[in-house]
Design a protein around this motif. Structure first.
Motif, PDB file in Angstrom:
ATOM      1  N   PRO A   1       1.075   1.409 -14.467  1.00  8.00           N
ATOM      2  CA  PRO A   1       2.378   0.927 -13.997  1.00  8.00           C
ATOM      3  C   PRO A   1       2.218   0.268 -12.626  1.00  8.00           C
ATOM      4  O   PRO A   1       1.321   0.620 -11.853  1.00  8.00           O
ATOM      5  N   VAL A   2       3.112  -0.665 -12.318  1.00 14.17           N
ATOM      6  CA  VAL A   2       2.947  -1.489 -11.122  1.00 14.17           C
ATOM      7  C   VAL A   2       2.707  -0.646  -9.867  1.00 14.17           C
ATOM      8  O   VAL A   2       1.760  -0.876  -9.119  1.00 14.17           O
ATOM      9  N   TRP A   3       3.559   0.335  -9.616  1.00 15.35           N
ATOM     10  CA  TRP A   3       3.379   1.171  -8.419  1.00 15.35           C
ATOM     11  C   TRP A   3       2.670   2.485  -8.746  1.00 15.35           C
ATOM     12  O   TRP A   3       2.799   3.466  -8.016  1.00 15.35           O
ATOM     13  N   GLY A   4       1.938   2.515  -9.850  1.00 14.43           N
ATOM     14  CA  GLY A   4       1.128   3.684 -10.176  1.00 14.43           C
ATOM     15  C   GLY A   4       1.845   4.700 -11.041  1.00 14.43           C
ATOM     16  O   GLY A   4       1.206   5.517 -11.698  1.00 14.43           O
ATOM     17  N   VAL A   5       3.168   4.695 -11.006  1.00  9.46           N
ATOM     18  CA  VAL A   5       3.953   5.615 -11.847  1.00  9.46           C
ATOM     19  C   VAL A   5       5.029   4.787 -12.552  1.00  9.46           C
ATOM     20  O   VAL A   5       5.397   3.706 -12.085  1.00  9.46           O
ATOM     21  N   ALA A   6       5.535   5.302 -13.636  1.00  4.36           N
ATOM     22  CA  ALA A   6       6.554   4.568 -14.392  1.00  4.36           C
ATOM     23  C   ALA A   6       7.793   4.363 -13.532  1.00  4.36           C
ATOM     24  O   ALA A   6       8.067   5.132 -12.613  1.00  4.36           O
ATOM     25  N   ASP A   7       8.527   3.317 -13.857  1.00  4.62           N
ATOM     26  CA  ASP A   7       9.718   2.959 -13.103  1.00  4.62           C
ATOM     27  C   ASP A   7      10.630   4.172 -12.899  1.00  4.62           C
ATOM     28  O   ASP A   7      11.118   4.415 -11.792  1.00  4.62           O
TER      29      ASP A   7
ATOM     30  N   LEU B   1       0.834  -1.214   0.000  1.00  4.53           N
ATOM     31  CA  LEU B   1       0.000   0.000   0.000  1.00  4.53           C
ATOM     32  C   LEU B   1       0.865   1.258   0.000  1.00  4.53           C
ATOM     33  O   LEU B   1       0.551   2.240  -0.686  1.00  4.53           O
ATOM     34  N   ALA B   2       1.927   1.246   0.797  1.00  6.13           N
ATOM     35  CA  ALA B   2       2.793   2.428   0.889  1.00  6.13           C
ATOM     36  C   ALA B   2       3.466   2.706  -0.444  1.00  6.13           C
ATOM     37  O   ALA B   2       3.602   3.868  -0.859  1.00  6.13           O
TER      38      ALA B   2
ATOM     39  N   PHE C   1       2.560   6.276  -2.331  1.00  5.77           N
ATOM     40  CA  PHE C   1       3.580   7.301  -2.469  1.00  5.77           C
ATOM     41  C   PHE C   1       4.445   7.109  -3.715  1.00  5.77           C
ATOM     42  O   PHE C   1       5.454   7.808  -3.878  1.00  5.77           O
ATOM     43  N   GLY C   2       4.051   6.171  -4.586  1.00  6.25           N
ATOM     44  CA  GLY C   2       4.764   5.980  -5.845  1.00  6.25           C
ATOM     45  C   GLY C   2       6.243   5.714  -5.658  1.00  6.25           C
ATOM     46  O   GLY C   2       7.093   6.370  -6.247  1.00  6.25           O
ATOM     47  N   ARG C   3       6.541   4.747  -4.792  1.00  2.03           N
ATOM     48  CA  ARG C   3       7.945   4.422  -4.521  1.00  2.03           C
ATOM     49  C   ARG C   3       8.111   2.902  -4.561  1.00  2.03           C
ATOM     50  O   ARG C   3       7.139   2.167  -4.405  1.00  2.03           O
ATOM     51  N   PRO C   4       9.337   2.415  -4.723  1.00  3.79           N
ATOM     52  CA  PRO C   4       9.511   0.952  -4.760  1.00  3.79           C
ATOM     53  C   PRO C   4       9.150   0.360  -3.399  1.00  3.79           C
ATOM     54  O   PRO C   4       9.377   0.988  -2.360  1.00  3.79           O
ATOM     55  N   VAL C   5       8.589  -0.823  -3.417  1.00  2.00           N
ATOM     56  CA  VAL C   5       8.153  -1.459  -2.180  1.00  2.00           C
ATOM     57  C   VAL C   5       9.366  -1.691  -1.276  1.00  2.00           C
ATOM     58  O   VAL C   5      10.436  -2.061  -1.748  1.00  2.00           O
ATOM     59  N   ASP C   6       9.196  -1.442   0.020  1.00  4.77           N
ATOM     60  CA  ASP C   6      10.328  -1.492   0.950  1.00  4.77           C
ATOM     61  C   ASP C   6       9.897  -2.160   2.253  1.00  4.77           C
ATOM     62  O   ASP C   6       9.712  -1.514   3.285  1.00  4.77           O
TER      63      ASP C   6
END
Lengths: 431, 431
Positions: free
Chosen positions: A326-332, A211-212, A216-221
């Motif tokens: 895109p997977v996290w909502g924004v392009a890589d 979800l995070a 926030f359009g960041r790689p999963v951490d």
């Protein structure tokens, strides 16, 4: 109508058979929504003899899940095996590498290897979908990734584990202690024989990491998520919370602050007036707070064959309609590099419950330590009198930093007059 | 990044300026989510002098909204004018005819002319998007049309009008009568000077007609919606509802039954235990019940510049990403022909409150009439004693057909001992 979208389903547990049942029962609705029929053509599972309540006749059968990726008559791979390594991971990588869209319910895999797998999907320009990985039947991924996409989100939080929520609800409603509520949940099938993943917060942390990343359009951490489970929550604290106007819920919280992103899973006290306080039993909920949308609350069933199949098949319909995100909502290349903030920096209020010997000077010692660490008290309550014996003392604080609270707590726990490990529960004064 | 998506915004009221503010404030987030910048290039409004708090410099200005459709530097038209006829309708038709995607917040237009306009959009193969038309900042359209698309939905219902919900909440919390609560809501800007559209249920009915079309994949059919507002709800009934374990809410309900689709807007008694009972103030909520997902509840802000702009810009992002969905979720040719069921066929429980002269035989007369019409009582309660004067009598019934209840009600209302128009409120025993 165009030719059917051919699906290969890996794993025939509750979720995999749920997908087969949905695509059979709702074939007409799904075809209308998808613009073409969606049909399972192949499955993979080890046990071929088990009766699963759905017909498997006419379907190609693979013992090795990875073979689904190579089957030319499989357009999309649905992965319901689970686990961060082994066949699930092999299959997902093989399918994406072969240019086949993947739909997965596997939160553990996405949380742990999601950054790498998402890059593979983006490089191959192949959809990787996982509505089922978070909050089951609630379309929470779609809401955060598409529905609220125009907002700068300040916070996303949720009740992300139905087992914990069921146990906490039983503890509150029936005054049970954790162990007893867990054992009942196990008997009813709401908790696994080995409940670690659920009750220690790991499953919720997997989902929160996903979800995070979306919010926030960041790689999963996942590694940065602070994780605490519910084993140490007591019936007494649940009762005292109620008296203070709070409910205790295991929340996953992802928050944007000036310095970066805070992600944490732990028991929280939330005001009874907040909608999430009333989400009880096995239900899940996700709350998103955005600068334009305000607060949006989504509630529904977080697990089970039906809700999970509903989410997986929604992803299949998106794929059939060629709706791409895109997977996290924004392009890589557009992923944010916002740092993760360590738990010690959390600023908020705290509930502290001590068992102290009812003796003169105890309260003075406790309050002096809190003062030394700049922890400002909001209220203090001593329950009952029993000279020379242990009585509960409850302190609630104003906002302070976690590091200060922990330092104070270590000294308080070491007091001779404090006879049990103190209970510390974070208060989330959600609006 | 590719070239900006150029937007023309028609109407610069709260919603139109909200869209301008969002696209300015969140330009970076929107561009990342959309894969390209989204920029307003032209606007239309009649009053050029008004200060709207957003800069309009550099934007082409049209007094005639329809001109936006012809502007070659406008890729997408956002319609925030409102109204079923006139400039809003002209602009939407002109833009779709010119092959330009349209995003609109105009529920009235969609409810009344949606079937025709959707056919135009489908024929031209141009997106017609309207997330903002129902439940403001809640991504309810996307949830029903995409997120839950794999389900056969049995029911969709919601608190679809914030003004009514605010008034009913004030009446309950402060014991106000309708007129007083309305007047306060008007002072606070939560109700219009002419509150008809809101308090008579018309706005909620527009939204329900849209939701029903999406939920059941059928052309929008506003004319078949049964509509009652909240003018006749009294503080006494709200109080009595509370005692019976219910809250009174204005709900829009679309339900699939064996014979077709039931759509109705009216005050309802809902169990206090249902999440929708606690959605208070100006908040909206949408509940969807599906065969696989179970019950999903969505809650958030239903109106205002921010939430509405959030929804409109989510649609713009979908358009920028080329995520396409047929207007009612299924292609024009696949729309269902399920008939609308008239209100007389509604089956459910009822709350009936009479003011009767406290005289022997009154209750016998009432119960005899109910029996004659096959209406079975669940409970009866006479409040207080005042021989010869009027006292309230409350009856709740088991499930019966609306037609039977109405026939009984007409005879009861005609009794000499019944001294006011009876209050009839439908009980929705939602799970």
């Amino acid at each position: 109508m165009t030719k059917p979208l051919a699906i290969g389903v890996a794993g025939l547990g509750t979720v995999g058979t749920g997908v087969l049942a949905l695509l059979r029962d709702n074939a007409e609705t799904v075809a209308a929504r998808a613009g073409r029929p969606i049909a399972v053509t192949a499955v993979s599972s080890r046990d071929r003899t088990k009766d699963r309540g759905v017909s498997l006749s006419g379907l190609r059968w693979y013992e090795d899940a990875t073979a689904l990726a190579a089957d030319p008559n499989v357009d999309v791979v649905v992965e319901t095996i689970g686990g961060t390594e082994g066949p699930a991971a092999d299959l997902v990588r093989a399918a994406l590498s072969a240019g086949k869209p993947v739909v997965t319910a596997n939160k553990a895999l996405l949380a742990v290897h999601g950054a790498e797998i998402a890059r593979l999907a983006d490089r191959k320009n192949v959809p990787l979908m996982f509505e089922a990985a978070v909050a089951g039947g609630i379309p929470a991924i779609k809401a955060v990734r598409e529905g609220l996409a125009a907002n700068d989100l300040s916070r996303v939080l949720g009740i992300l584990n139905g087992t914990c929520n069921y146990i906490l609800t039983q503890m509150r409603e029936r005054g049970r202690e954790f162990a007893e509520a867990l054992s009942e949940a196990q008997k009813l099938g709401y908790a696994e024989a080995d409940p670690t993943f659920d009750v220690d917060g790991i499953d919720a942390a997997h989902k929160l990491a996903i979800l995070a990343a979306l919010a926030f359009g960041r790689p999963v951490d996942f590694a940065s998520v602070h994780v605490e489970g519910i084993r140490s929550v007591s019936a007494l604290d649940i009762k005292l919370a109620e008296e203070l106007g709070y409910r205790i819920k295991l929340l996953g919280i992802a928050r944007r602050t000036d310095g970066g992103i805070e992600t944490r899973v732990h028991p929280c006290m939330v005001p009874v007036s907040h909608p999430i306080a009333r989400v009880d039993g096995v239900f899940n909920a996700v709350v998103a707070e955005g600068d334009f949308c305000g607060r949006v609350v989504l509630e529904g069933r977080g697990a089970g064959g039906g809700p999970t199949a509903s989410a997986i098949c929604a992803d299949l319909i998106d794929i059939a309609r060629n709706r791409r995100t895109p997977v996290w909502g924004v392009a890589d290349g557009a992923l944010s590099a916002l740092p993760s903030i360590p738990m010690e920096k959390r600023v908020g209020a705290y509930y502290l419950r001590l068992m102290v010997l009812d003796r003169p000077g105890v309260i003075a010692d406790v309050t002096a330590i809190l003062r030394d660490h700049h922890v400002s008290m909001e209220s203090m309550l001593q329950r009952g009198r029993a000279p020379g014996e242990a009585v509960p003392v409850v302190v609630t604080t104003h906002d302070c930093e976690e590091a200060q609270m922990r330092a104070a707590l270590a000294r308080i726990a070491a007091l001779e007059t404090v006879v049990e490990a103190p209970a510390l529960i974070r208060i989330e004064n959600l609006q």
